[in-house]
Design a protein around this motif. Sequence first.
Motif, PDB file in Angstrom:
ATOM      1  N   VAL A 187      42.522  29.706  43.850  1.00 30.48           N
ATOM      2  CA  VAL A 187      43.115  30.869  43.177  1.00 30.48           C
ATOM      3  C   VAL A 187      42.940  32.087  44.075  1.00 30.48           C
ATOM      4  CG1 VAL A 187      43.019  32.360  41.132  1.00 30.48           C
ATOM      5  CG2 VAL A 187      42.466  29.926  40.916  1.00 30.48           C
ATOM      6  N   ALA A 188      44.018  32.834  44.293  1.00 29.33           N
ATOM      7  CA  ALA A 188      43.890  34.143  44.927  1.00 29.33           C
ATOM      8  C   ALA A 188      44.169  35.194  43.862  1.00 29.33           C
ATOM      9  CB  ALA A 188      44.879  34.292  46.079  1.00 29.33           C
ATOM     10  N   VAL A 189      43.332  36.222  43.804  1.00 30.43           N
ATOM     11  CA  VAL A 189      43.556  37.319  42.870  1.00 30.43           C
ATOM     12  C   VAL A 189      43.817  38.576  43.692  1.00 30.43           C
ATOM     13  CG1 VAL A 189      42.609  38.704  40.997  1.00 30.43           C
ATOM     14  CG2 VAL A 189      42.048  36.250  41.145  1.00 30.43           C
ATOM     15  N   ILE A 190      45.017  39.123  43.537  1.00 29.76           N
ATOM     16  CA  ILE A 190      45.432  40.291  44.324  1.00 29.76           C
ATOM     17  C   ILE A 190      45.326  41.528  43.431  1.00 29.76           C
ATOM     18  CG2 ILE A 190      47.296  41.298  45.693  1.00 29.76           C
ATOM     19  CD1 ILE A 190      48.387  38.402  46.016  1.00 29.76           C
ATOM     20  N   GLY A 191      44.368  42.399  43.749  1.00 30.99           N
ATOM     21  CA  GLY A 191      44.111  43.584  42.925  1.00 30.99           C
ATOM     22  C   GLY A 191      42.903  43.351  42.058  1.00 30.99           C
ATOM     23  N   LEU A 192      41.862  44.164  42.266  1.00 32.67           N
ATOM     24  CA  LEU A 192      40.571  43.906  41.612  1.00 32.67           C
ATOM     25  C   LEU A 192      40.157  45.085  40.739  1.00 32.67           C
ATOM     26  CD1 LEU A 192      38.823  42.365  44.747  1.00 32.67           C
ATOM     27  CD2 LEU A 192      39.907  41.120  42.846  1.00 32.67           C
ATOM     28  N   GLY A 193      41.044  45.496  39.838  1.00 28.20           N
ATOM     29  CA  GLY A 193      40.664  46.441  38.791  1.00 28.20           C
ATOM     30  C   GLY A 193      40.045  45.632  37.650  1.00 28.20           C
ATOM     31  N   GLY A 194      39.994  46.241  36.466  1.00 21.18           N
ATOM     32  CA  GLY A 194      39.442  45.527  35.311  1.00 21.18           C
ATOM     33  C   GLY A 194      40.159  44.215  35.057  1.00 21.18           C
ATOM     34  N   VAL A 195      41.473  44.204  35.252  1.00 19.86           N
ATOM     35  CA  VAL A 195      42.253  42.991  34.991  1.00 19.86           C
ATOM     36  C   VAL A 195      41.993  41.938  36.076  1.00 19.86           C
ATOM     37  CG1 VAL A 195      44.598  42.066  34.797  1.00 19.86           C
ATOM     38  CG2 VAL A 195      44.031  44.261  33.722  1.00 19.86           C
ATOM     39  N   GLY A 196      42.083  42.328  37.347  1.00 18.09           N
ATOM     40  CA  GLY A 196      41.905  41.366  38.438  1.00 18.09           C
ATOM     41  C   GLY A 196      40.493  40.793  38.470  1.00 18.09           C
ATOM     42  N   LEU A 197      39.490  41.642  38.261  1.00 17.09           N
ATOM     43  CA  LEU A 197      38.113  41.132  38.267  1.00 17.09           C
ATOM     44  C   LEU A 197      37.895  40.177  37.087  1.00 17.09           C
ATOM     45  CD1 LEU A 197      36.250  44.374  39.366  1.00 17.09           C
ATOM     46  CD2 LEU A 197      36.360  42.232  40.658  1.00 17.09           C
ATOM     47  N   SER A 198      38.583  40.435  35.980  1.00 23.21           N
ATOM     48  CA  SER A 198      38.506  39.490  34.854  1.00 23.21           C
ATOM     49  C   SER A 198      39.163  38.163  35.238  1.00 23.21           C
ATOM     50  CB  SER A 198      39.192  40.076  33.615  1.00 23.21           C
ATOM     51  OG  SER A 198      38.483  41.209  33.157  1.00 23.21           O
ATOM     52  N   ALA A 199      40.223  38.222  36.023  1.00 24.81           N
ATOM     53  CA  ALA A 199      40.852  36.980  36.500  1.00 24.81           C
ATOM     54  C   ALA A 199      39.886  36.213  37.410  1.00 24.81           C
ATOM     55  CB  ALA A 199      42.155  37.297  37.231  1.00 24.81           C
ATOM     56  N   VAL A 200      39.126  36.951  38.227  1.00 24.77           N
ATOM     57  CA  VAL A 200      38.110  36.294  39.073  1.00 24.77           C
ATOM     58  C   VAL A 200      37.077  35.598  38.176  1.00 24.77           C
ATOM     59  CG1 VAL A 200      36.195  36.711  40.691  1.00 24.77           C
ATOM     60  CG2 VAL A 200      38.416  37.837  41.049  1.00 24.77           C
ATOM     61  N   MET A 201      36.641  36.296  37.120  1.00 24.84           N
ATOM     62  CA  MET A 201      35.671  35.680  36.195  1.00 24.84           C
ATOM     63  C   MET A 201      36.275  34.452  35.514  1.00 24.84           C
ATOM     64  SD  MET A 201      33.487  38.720  34.389  1.00 24.84           S
ATOM     65  CE  MET A 201      34.787  39.766  33.796  1.00 24.84           C
ATOM     66  N   GLY A 202      37.567  34.531  35.191  1.00 29.37           N
ATOM     67  CA  GLY A 202      38.242  33.388  34.575  1.00 29.37           C
ATOM     68  C   GLY A 202      38.292  32.202  35.519  1.00 29.37           C
ATOM     69  N   ALA A 203      38.553  32.494  36.800  1.00 29.67           N
ATOM     70  CA  ALA A 203      38.621  31.416  37.798  1.00 29.67           C
ATOM     71  C   ALA A 203      37.255  30.750  37.943  1.00 29.67           C
ATOM     72  CB  ALA A 203      39.094  31.990  39.139  1.00 29.67           C
ATOM     73  N   ARG A 204      36.223  31.560  37.880  1.00 29.77           N
ATOM     74  CA  ARG A 204      34.857  31.047  37.953  1.00 29.77           C
ATOM     75  C   ARG A 204      34.550  30.157  36.735  1.00 29.77           C
ATOM     76  NH1 ARG A 204      29.815  31.169  40.773  1.00 29.77           N
ATOM     77  NH2 ARG A 204      29.399  29.162  39.813  1.00 29.77           N
ATOM     78  N   LEU A 205      34.993  30.653  35.574  1.00 25.08           N
ATOM     79  CA  LEU A 205      34.751  29.951  34.308  1.00 25.08           C
ATOM     80  C   LEU A 205      35.345  28.545  34.311  1.00 25.08           C
ATOM     81  CD1 LEU A 205      33.378  31.006  31.707  1.00 25.08           C
ATOM     82  CD2 LEU A 205      35.637  31.726  30.925  1.00 25.08           C
ATOM     83  N   VAL A 206      36.518  28.373  34.943  1.00 23.44           N
ATOM     84  CA  VAL A 206      37.163  27.055  34.938  1.00 23.44           C
ATOM     85  C   VAL A 206      36.797  26.257  36.192  1.00 23.44           C
ATOM     86  CG1 VAL A 206      39.103  27.803  33.504  1.00 23.44           C
ATOM     87  CG2 VAL A 206      39.326  27.905  36.000  1.00 23.44           C
ATOM     88  N   ASP A 207      35.800  26.758  36.945  1.00 27.42           N
ATOM     89  CA  ASP A 207      35.356  26.031  38.145  1.00 27.42           C
ATOM     90  C   ASP A 207      36.475  25.835  39.156  1.00 27.42           C
ATOM     91  OD1 ASP A 207      32.635  25.664  37.986  1.00 27.42           O
ATOM     92  OD2 ASP A 207      32.854  23.993  36.565  1.00 27.42           O
ATOM     93  N   ALA A 208      37.218  26.912  39.395  1.00 31.58           N
ATOM     94  CA  ALA A 208      38.217  26.854  40.464  1.00 31.58           C
ATOM     95  C   ALA A 208      37.493  26.571  41.781  1.00 31.58           C
ATOM     96  CB  ALA A 208      38.964  28.191  40.528  1.00 31.58           C
ATOM     97  N   GLY A 209      38.252  26.097  42.779  1.00 37.88           N
ATOM     98  CA  GLY A 209      37.650  25.808  44.084  1.00 37.88           C
ATOM     99  C   GLY A 209      37.470  27.103  44.856  1.00 37.88           C
ATOM    100  N   ARG A 210      38.338  27.348  45.845  1.00 34.24           N
ATOM    101  CA  ARG A 210      38.266  28.640  46.523  1.00 34.24           C
ATOM    102  C   ARG A 210      38.785  29.719  45.571  1.00 34.24           C
ATOM    103  NH1 ARG A 210      34.750  27.267  49.876  1.00 34.24           N
ATOM    104  NH2 ARG A 210      34.917  29.381  50.713  1.00 34.24           N
ATOM    105  N   ILE A 211      38.098  30.836  45.511  1.00 34.57           N
ATOM    106  CA  ILE A 211      38.557  31.993  44.735  1.00 34.57           C
ATOM    107  C   ILE A 211      38.623  33.162  45.718  1.00 34.57           C
ATOM    108  CG2 ILE A 211      38.103  33.534  42.780  1.00 34.57           C
ATOM    109  CD1 ILE A 211      36.335  31.283  41.569  1.00 34.57           C
ATOM    110  N   VAL A 212      39.849  33.531  46.079  1.00 33.96           N
ATOM    111  CA  VAL A 212      40.046  34.558  47.102  1.00 33.96           C
ATOM    112  C   VAL A 212      40.339  35.889  46.417  1.00 33.96           C
ATOM    113  CG1 VAL A 212      41.307  35.194  49.187  1.00 33.96           C
ATOM    114  CG2 VAL A 212      41.113  32.783  48.528  1.00 33.96           C
ATOM    115  N   ALA A 213      39.503  36.878  46.681  1.00 36.57           N
ATOM    116  CA  ALA A 213      39.678  38.200  46.076  1.00 36.57           C
ATOM    117  C   ALA A 213      40.289  39.141  47.108  1.00 36.57           C
ATOM    118  CB  ALA A 213      38.333  38.729  45.595  1.00 36.57           C
ATOM    119  N   VAL A 214      41.333  39.866  46.691  1.00 33.71           N
ATOM    120  CA  VAL A 214      42.088  40.723  47.618  1.00 33.71           C
ATOM    121  C   VAL A 214      42.196  42.135  47.030  1.00 33.71           C
ATOM    122  CG1 VAL A 214      44.267  40.982  48.885  1.00 33.71           C
ATOM    123  CG2 VAL A 214      43.488  38.681  48.184  1.00 33.71           C
TER     124      VAL A 214
END
Length: 366
Positions: A187-214
């Motif tokens: 998963v790549a998450v482009i934009g790390l405001g409240g919404v994007g950082l929540s998407a990063v947490m969601g990716a972590r929650l589902v045990d995504a593999g690589r999680i790329v934050a941009v």
Amino acid sequence: MLPRPGVPSAVEELTLDPPAAGEIRVRMLASGVCHSDLHVRDGEWQRPGPVVMGHEGAGVVEALGPGVDAATTGLEPGRLVALAWVVPCGACRSCRAGRSWECPDSPSFRHGRDAAGRTRARRADGTDVLAYLSIGTMADAQVVPAAAAIPMPAGTPPAVAALIGCCVATGVGAVTKTAAVPAGASVAVIGLGGVGLSAVMGARLVDAGRIVAVDRVAAKLDLAAELGATDLVLAGPDPVVTADAIRTATDGGPDFAVEAIGRPATVELALEVLPVGGTAVLVGMTPQGERAGFDVYRFVDGGRRIVGSNYGSAVAAVDFPRYAALHLEGRLPVERLIDRRIGLDDVEGAFDRLRRGEGLRSIVTF
Ligand SMILES: NC(=O)c1ccc[n+]([C@@H]2O[C@H](COP(=O)([O-])OP(=O)(O)OC[C@H]3O[C@@H](n4cnc5c(N)ncnc54)[C@H](O)[C@@H]3O)[C@@H](O)[C@H]2O)c1
Ligand SMILES: [Zn+2]
Ligand SMILES: [Zn+2]
């Protein structure tokens, strides 16, 4: 209170009618400042005014209108509730299909006007004042539809409940519900405001593999790493360089690219980095009327997909308490999104910080 989109908001004393049938009065405890409020403030979305802004809030139940039964709704006075900005109409094609988060006929979109056209809040001169998405959370108290108020588990911090009401539901849900990212997918998450950082947490929650934050702000990358991002990409002026870095981190491109900014250029970036079979999940909202382009041949030939995600496909009554429970278990560190607590008189300052991409969520406390 915002007199109309495109002009500064200001603090104003209003009168508030008691709750009518099917409504409750909530004493607000916390309201996040979301970029969607800024879109309205800056006149990028057409919305009516004057309006009490805010759609990411939590408070305690103060009074019940006629017909609201505390026993069946859980809305007993004193109970902490998170407020949802879509109350499903129950009758439209989306609601009938069980996709209430995309309901176009939601009574929430009347912004606090009842069927007779009346609002609950008024200025001293008698002018009607709307409530944004019928919850208008940037106020000491508000009258809202009972169906918008979701009782939260005991011990949920009010600021966390507030953020569950928009950015958490939106970002976590985009990954876990709309896209239903499987374990191990990148998963790549482009934009790390409240919404994007929540998407990063969601990716972590589902045990995504690589999680790329941009993001283009380095401090946001550091926090994304603490929330579970495995790879960090500082976006510079050249999107080709950014795209290459995302591809390098994900063996040729992420299975899912989540855009959480709302600019045509970053929407195009999300599409550009997709590998064959990849999915772009569009969460960020542009000013109304903006368009983005992509290479149709390459897109179709590679079986790629674009999915729009509204409210993270949230069914508030089910998902809000679930996100709160995950928070209480330590698996959804929502409090990390909170940057500062402010008074109502600093909302314009919070908008300024959002415009500059500075800081994280400002929380208005009352
Ligand atoms: N789809 C929905 O249901 C839904 C719900 C809530 C919010 N939104 C939208 O999501 C978007 C994000 O909201 P937010 O509150 O997290 O906003 P935000 O302003 O807090 O975050 C945006 C982030 O994007 C970064 N950014 C901006 N331009 C960039 C660029 N060119 N390259 C890389 N990074 C860049 C900023 O530094 C910032 O960290 C907004 O458009 C908002 O309206 C959509
Ligand atoms: Zn929002
Ligand atoms: Zn509907």
